[in-house]
Design an enzyme around this catalytic site. Structure first.
Site, short mmCIF file in Angstrom:
data_model
loop_
_atom_site.label_atom_id
_atom_site.label_comp_id
_atom_site.label_asym_id
_atom_site.label_seq_id
_atom_site.Cartn_x
_atom_site.Cartn_y
_atom_site.Cartn_z
N ASP A 1 -2.26 37.61 -14.13
CA ASP A 1 -3.16 36.84 -13.28
C ASP A 1 -4.61 37.00 -13.69
O ASP A 1 -5.17 38.10 -13.64
CB ASP A 1 -2.98 37.28 -11.83
N LYS B 1 3.91 39.66 -5.14
CA LYS B 1 2.50 39.36 -5.29
C LYS B 1 1.65 40.47 -4.71
O LYS B 1 2.17 41.45 -4.14
CB LYS B 1 2.18 38.03 -4.62
N GLU C 1 3.65 39.91 -10.19
CA GLU C 1 2.28 39.53 -10.52
C GLU C 1 1.48 40.79 -10.81
O GLU C 1 1.48 41.73 -10.01
CB GLU C 1 1.68 38.78 -9.32
N ARG D 1 0.82 -1.21 0.00
CA ARG D 1 0.00 0.00 0.00
C ARG D 1 0.86 1.27 0.00
O ARG D 1 0.58 2.24 -0.70
CB ARG D 1 -0.94 -0.02 1.21
N LYS E 1 1.68 25.54 -4.98
CA LYS E 1 0.48 24.92 -4.41
C LYS E 1 0.60 23.40 -4.51
O LYS E 1 -0.12 22.74 -5.26
CB LYS E 1 -0.76 25.43 -5.14
#
Lengths: 293, 293, 293, 293, 293, 293
Positions: A229, A178, A208, A110, A146
């Site tokens: 973006d 950002k 960004e 597994r 992410k």
């Protein structure tokens, strides 16, 4: 290893330090304090078996070395790889044949399959996006930060095996200004000026931007790259034209296999996609014992 | 904490030992040796900020304590939880408000959001299956051991927060005789007899069966539970009738929100679903700085 | 491996993930920063030696793989196992013969013997209780969660090697309602009802009871098992009669080799004993170098 | 902290680095992936409780800080220490009163008690030997390197709390020439000469001897201390007389509360006892919830 | 291994537990999440190479086993050691020849060289001090606890390889009463009396003294050794005369290759030098690929 | 924190994940199993003290947070920072004042000072090179990957505090084609072409060149930066002129405070220096107890 597409090296390989601790921890979790109580009751210690790792769906293989290491931890298992990382397989394809103590095969199964299924899922999702682009434009497909907690190095590798490219690995290897930085800095020019002053000579700086006005500010401040973006396709086209020869252009937000071809056709350099790492479905893989064993 | 549905405790909570090391490792990966070079260049050390963790999609919240611990590691961050684990939220809902050094908020952001998004994704997928059943039958939704490497305890918790129940945690806490064991043991009765001899008094024994013949063998051998693998709906109905009063029945394989209601209506006790842990898409969550800060 | 008694598998074996880190940490503690300063002064690097692991008392062997791993860490040591885990030996019996660098044999000796002595002590204490019962009744001897800090998996294994069975491994793999839970819940029925609502389908539920009244409540609430705590022999007999066919019965408290036969004769199903893990004396084992080397 | 006997400091205290990792690992083992499923089902999150750590037998307390740290890991638990490390208590004595979330009290209970019981057992066994000597002679009671795997620093501390003294901590902090070294070196003088040449200026050198002849060789070679192994009482007396003023004398082997007074009366300096660390029975301690809570 | 000077064993060797974790952590830091991106782009997986570890300056080799383990982690690399730890080499000397996957050689290179260069630097600095003494007096050169964070065991070993001896390893293996202890205890006699009462029989006690008056107090209190801190040469001579036959004498502070001979000529027993561990310059070592490969 | 020179942020700060484990491991090494035996014998548990961290030489402070964390581990120590990271201090300057249990101050002292001394040594060496340049040219001083094993993130930070800039952190965050790569690739153009094909959009590519011919090849292949290795000053001047406007120029090899000004005057962009991390002497810092305490 070479990618099927290019014959070139697929970038940096995984090293044992990237997965050995993870595999050992995962085995420890699965075995707990009592061990594999089902197999311990049914299987005599001396019984050997032959088993095959088999794809149950179409996809691109990734993570075989990690998966096989799960068996290595127990000792005594030999294997032969039939289709290694980067191979495109169909349901039923045998990826590897293992031979060793049945107890070890059952105890590691597994852990091995969960790793292999997860990474093959990321590689397959990436491959499918590359395929969806179909050679339109010249954009690379990249991942983002992410990623699934605990799996960044492995998922970045799976993206490369899928034919994609890597974005920055973390907060440390590239500057990316950002929206939250702009809240602090007050404006694009102020943020870029501060970043430039501290920028190492081997570090790139990306900004960004949400609007064409911000884009123009970033280009004038001489950002190395701009992240466009969630722009509309017409705005994207204008942005790419504006940035041509001045900065690398990256698009992000809302990319799907259905939309990616249109985005690529704008001539953008990079298309970054978060879901290929945080939400790609696992590839279904299984372990089948040979029944005549 | 109580689940919205029942007012009852949602089962065992997470403990700090379940996530502290993971969060620290993940921060170390994101920061690398050079740290948060963008924020380090732009943000003065003494600058504070207020920020909100916000849901960008509908879903069920899960993992807030893990996410907030990422900020705790840096020290100096205070927070107020608005919607805790188990809450159903819509896009735009504020989950928590944070206040502290801007450097810490920026450095922990991605680690926190990746954890929160992943676990909320698992909880949301589970909730959606529970909702899809809509009260038909009495089956519980459970996860499997097909979890994401490194995240088993967290995902098991997320399943509980989603209104599901846990299957065994690993190889150590229940006996489950699967097809590969049958290859070794030779038959269902032989396998069950061996397992029974070693079965602890607090351990249950389940047998995976593919056919009604195997089911009858497992019932005669007095398995505590039977796992009905990939059976057709008519066979499922026969199997449930056969097992009633003799063993707990579990169904697995090919469960989707579209099919789960029909499966539940067969009167099965447990419906186990692998993809709610290995393939649930992450919930989109973000961190927004207050612009007036 | 099979137990001498039965010829059946002795349950789940240890896996390397159960002991490798412990052995490495223990070697690091024993070697400190300065290493084995006595041997380093006396023994030339190229000197090889042959040594034997020898029992200095009668007992049952357990933990040989862990002990031998201490030598493996240094590299270059070969060994032949003469009497493996589960063997009953007398003082003077050679368990294993080792051959390799004298420095490695000397540096690993104490770490290896401490592990082997501790686990063989647990196995021997368990075996002696099994022997004391002498086939009266049908009860299994089990351990409890009162294990030595850091050694739970190893001691659970040693109990199995001693011919005993395992109780739950921890808080996670079975429900056990104890007196402190009753303080919170208010009554046996209330506690059992709450537990039943959250009980997974592969989880058993046991209730600790002090009186026959509590026992009746637990049986009516349909607990899977009842723990009869510190009851007199006559009460035990009544309790076992009351519970027959309704729940598994477990006795705990004050069990010694002198009393266990009487307890077993009540017909109880399980006799749990804390001291076989937390207070069993170590078995005396030593390492003897061959003098002609 | 001072020992009851002397009013002097009891030697080096434990530091958090001596036990924090052990406690966290032990909690992780006890909680597994599913957590405390019994308490999670029965206890609402907001319920607080008061509980007392109580001795169930007479003994000397040791390890309270380690035990309390198990509760600290969960957060929110306050405590008041009533009888700290070094206190001699009788059955029923309250050692500490805790107040906090009932979930945390229940989840940490066993980890805390296992540590406290084990270390108090070592301290009690040591104290009982010190008491058995009853002031005859001037010998110190010391432990050996025969400690429980993973617990050396904690057990060495417990010996000090019991009124004993520490032998070397490992292979690194003193030279001890044992029989296996003599097999390699060929003779006591050869072994001592080699050791002397490498002996650091803050390192002492002890030689284990079996006979009075070997003793004389060790004294002539100017060993700092001699370990008289398994000698008869008359030989011990001769050995002590021979060594007086030339080397520290240590006796080892077969020491029990019944024999230790006679051994001490020979005038030996040090009596080392392996079983106070590897085989001391745990002290029975419990956690009682206040029923009116 | 023997030191070139003496033909005697160089004291305790390093064990794998002293460096394996450090090497793995260091490789993980160097590889990050993205791996060796340069080599991954340029070198095909199947390419093998031969490379030599070469000294680029004169010095004494130390740390070869640690360095070679960095290559071992990747698997598939074979090596032949030409000049092992303790060898004195000149610029251009080949220390080892490696053969294996070019990817592994390139990925492990810097980790291996950083370790080898650092430890060889410590060994070389120690050797140079020993050489500077030139046989005057009988003093040993020892290190202190002023070691580089994380590297104590390795640097202590390098000092031994350099021909020096080890001071205590830490706070645990010898008593050293320093000025800050005297602030607490009030006087040398009071401090020594308290230390004597707790001193284990295998522990030595040293007292740091600044003046001849303090020295006399320490000698009267029967310290095993005295540390003469920053004394003038004439005072040193008086101190050594005063202590002769009563305590071991150690000198510390301001020792350089230029001054050490004069210090040694005072007849002091031990000269301890902090900078050989905390400030020794690294030895320049490199890895050269064979160009015909 | 701002650097004294600029008033700008000094780049990314350290995070607790960069040093907490290191400090805990180092404390564990220093304390061993027996703890601080000197202080344990002399200092009563309840004694508090006040102590000052003091510079004993001129230099730039770096690592105060790491050093203070060593005291934090013990609990109960409060402190006031007088001169934080980045401050230039003279011998005798007080950096911080601590107040707490004397046992904790003594036990953490060496761990704290070793860290502080090492990092301040790196910062001071860097500052001294920046000062030596004296504003000639515009070159930045950077470190290399030749860092002390285990300390890369901390030393990179110390270089920034010293007024330097960081080179790449490891193999993962920039491409640097070195001589060994050229052996494999065959030529500069071939190596650059392969690297370009795999180069991520946030990754820079540098090429190490030994001659002006190689430099021209690298520039034609459009490397982002060129590393001019061990060139003479006249060749450096020609190289800088050749590369102007085409690539960033970096010089490496043989840089000392005496030569750096001449190198900077060539107009090179970056001067990288290995010895500021691998061979900088530690800054002498001490801990002084207040004598009136």
């Amino acid at each position: 290893m070479t990618t099927p597409e290019s014959g070139l090296p697929a970038g940096a390989p995984l090293a044992p330090v990237h997965y050995e601790d993870l595999v050992r921890r995962e085995l420890a979790v699965d075995l707990g304090s009592a061990g594999d109580i089902t197999s311990g009751a049914i299987v005599q210690r001396h019984v050997s078996a032959t088993a095959m790792i088999v794809a149950r769906r179409d996809g691109r293989v990734c993570g075989l070395a990690c998966a096989l290491f799960a068996f290595d931890v127990f000792g005594g298992v030999r294997y032969r790889i039939e289709r290694d990382d980067g191979a495109d397989v169909t349901a039923g394809t045998v990826l590897a044949v293992l031979d060793g103590p049945a107890m070890a095969l059952l105890a590691a199964e597994r852990t091995a399959l969960n790793l292999l299924g997860h990474l093959s899922g990321v590689a397959t999702a990436t491959r499918d996006l590359v395929t969806a682009v179909g050679g339109v434009g010249h954009a690379r497909i990249t991942c983002t930060r992410k990623t699934t907690p605990g799996l960044r190095a492995l998922e970045k590798y799976a993206v490369r095996i899928g034919g994609g490219s890597n974005h920055r690995s973390g907060l440390h290897d590239a500057m990316l200004i950002k929206d939250n930085h702009l809240v602090i800095a007050g404006s694009v020019p102020a943020a870029v000026a501060a970043a430039r002053a501290a920028q190492g000579h081997l570090i790139r700086l990306e900004v960004e931007v949400d609007t064409l006005e911000q884009l123009e500010e970033a280009l004038e401040a001489r950002a190395d790259a701009v992240l466009l973006d969630n722009m509309s396709l017409p705005d994207l086209e204008r942005a790419v034209a504006l940035a041509r020869g001045r900065a690398t252009t990256e698009v992000s937000g809302g990319i799907t296999p259905d939309t990616i071809r249109d985005v690529a056709s704008t001539g953008v350099d990079v298309i970054s996609v978060g879901w290929i790492t945080h939400s790609a479905p696992a590839l279904d893989v299984g372990l089948d014992f040979e029944t005549s064993a």
